[in-house]
Design an enzyme around this catalytic site. Sequence first.
Site, PDB file in Angstrom:
ATOM      1  N   ARG A  78      -4.202 -17.400   2.552  1.00  0.00           N
ATOM      2  CA  ARG A  78      -3.849 -17.546   1.167  1.00  0.00           C
ATOM      3  C   ARG A  78      -2.635 -16.698   0.882  1.00  0.00           C
ATOM      4  O   ARG A  78      -2.512 -15.594   1.390  1.00  0.00           O
ATOM      5  CB  ARG A  78      -5.005 -17.054   0.289  1.00  0.00           C
ATOM      6  CG  ARG A  78      -5.508 -18.077  -0.710  1.00  0.00           C
ATOM      7  CD  ARG A  78      -6.928 -17.772  -1.139  1.00  0.00           C
ATOM      8  NE  ARG A  78      -7.044 -16.433  -1.708  1.00  0.00           N
ATOM      9  CZ  ARG A  78      -6.987 -16.174  -3.013  1.00  0.00           C
ATOM     10  NH1 ARG A  78      -6.793 -17.144  -3.888  1.00  0.00           N
ATOM     11  NH2 ARG A  78      -7.123 -14.946  -3.460  1.00  0.00           N
ATOM     12  N   SER A 147      -8.288  -9.488   7.907  1.00  0.00           N
ATOM     13  CA  SER A 147      -9.710  -9.174   8.054  1.00  0.00           C
ATOM     14  C   SER A 147     -10.214  -9.292   9.489  1.00  0.00           C
ATOM     15  O   SER A 147     -11.103 -10.098   9.799  1.00  0.00           O
ATOM     16  CB  SER A 147     -10.532 -10.053   7.119  1.00  0.00           C
ATOM     17  OG  SER A 147     -10.058  -9.903   5.817  1.00  0.00           O
ATOM     18  N   ASP A 200     -10.271  -6.709   4.008  1.00  0.00           N
ATOM     19  CA  ASP A 200     -10.677  -7.393   2.769  1.00  0.00           C
ATOM     20  C   ASP A 200     -11.624  -6.560   1.893  1.00  0.00           C
ATOM     21  O   ASP A 200     -11.588  -6.667   0.668  1.00  0.00           O
ATOM     22  CB  ASP A 200     -11.246  -8.797   3.034  1.00  0.00           C
ATOM     23  CG  ASP A 200     -12.400  -8.804   4.009  1.00  0.00           C
ATOM     24  OD1 ASP A 200     -12.664  -7.767   4.645  1.00  0.00           O
ATOM     25  OD2 ASP A 200     -13.052  -9.849   4.144  1.00  0.00           O
TER      26      ASP A 200
HETATM   27 MG    MG Z   1     -13.883 -13.667   1.988  1.00  0.00          MG
END
Ligand code: MG
Length: 459
Positions: A78, A147, A200
């Site tokens: 994203r 992440s 994250d």
């Molecule tokens: Mg997530």
Amino acid sequence: VVRWARAVEIVKELKERCATPIGLLKQVADAMAVEMQAGLASEGDSKLKMLISYVDNLPSGDEKGLFYALDLGGTNFRVLRVQLGGKERHVVKQESTEVSIPQHLMVGSSAELFEFIAAELAKFVASEGDDFHLSVGSQREIGFTFSFPVKQSSIASGTLVKWTKGFSIDEMVGKDVVVELTKAIEKQGLDMRVAALVNDTVGTLAGGRYHDKDVVVAVILGTGTNAAYVEHAHAIPKWNGLLPKSGEMVINMEWGNFWSALLPITEYDQDLDLESLNPGIFEKLISGMYLGEIVRRVLLKLAEETYLFGDTVPSKLRIPFILRTPEMSAMHHDATSDLRIVGKKLNDILGITDTPLKTRKLVVKTCDIIAKRGARLAAAGVAGVLKKQGRDTAGGGKQRTVVAMDGGLFEHYTIFSKSLDATLRELLGEASRSVVIKLANDGSGIGAALLAASHSQYK
Ligand code: MG
Ligand code: ADP
């Protein structure tokens, strides 16, 4: 014919082995706090890595300007831009886009992967409208949420420890992910600087803090699980840098690896963990990727030993991960009198037809045992973190304490989240009055942009 008595016995045994009485959970919370301490003391002496994030300042709300974020952690990445308006105006405008990563790039070369990402980023930057404003003469800055396990050496550098979640690019292991991303950004001719590299959980903590100054813990309960929290910098013996001005440091616990002899573990969990590419028992017991799979293993045992689903074992029941946690959740929440949703799911997913009501009830019971064990253990984990922070007693709990939660499991599996909440209240007693769990939906994206802002070169 069904060996009904044996089937009931197997589920009864399961219930006993998965039991989480409050006394046990208190001990688990204590064990979590002790392991946290061990992980902070030195490298490698604890199952908990307790990674230092180099985030020593969380967003204050004063952040101003245009910032970008890039979130890479699964099959999609994203990109986001946000115009921050300071104390009064907060988030003035925000835009984002999601791109799926072609399979071949997950197992190709790091250069190709980062070139693809940088090219998408460049496209997104090119679409920036007039309502976004970069301060005159300044470079665009970006927060990078990555992440995967990373060993950080500063707020904007860190080397990849290992890939997970379907990625496998060997040459990338041990390399600095910010260096790789920066090279690719430059190659695109994009004038942009990576200002922060964050996990994250750390992003979620930052995003949560922006909206609520009392957020001190972030927990992810999605496909996987993890937690981050604010620690006193002087309480981190393994930290040998200068103490930050704020006196604080955000720690990424990597709690999926937590282990204690107290944990109620069954043969089903043990086997699953042994067969897994990512060993880590706590994650198996409480996260979305695995709850449905544990239920499948129990149902398989019932099919094999008690003919619960007919004389032959349904072949689909042998396929690992065929029963996903959202489907388990749907069965668990079935409120129809004849449990027809359970019947339909067993049929659609496992090819098991015409189940009698009492079989369906046994399936629901199995889901209940596995989900509640997970939720209650997750609550014990949170209680352990609060204990470490001294926020678990009524006296120390005068200050308000907010836990930011993110992840599809917590968001959608209502019985799970209600059980977690109730158990945490039970564990904390009086002190729970000052503790709030807040859903921080996708806070990690904006969190990374905010951390880019607070670590901006122009500050
Ligand atoms: Mg997530
Ligand atoms: P990620 O952890 O990959 O960032 P999410 O936070 O979106 O992703 O969580 C997705 C996970 O949440 C799924 O893998 C699934 O385990 C769980 N989940 C999603 N929807 C439901 C649901 N309705 N019931 C139970 N679990 C769900």
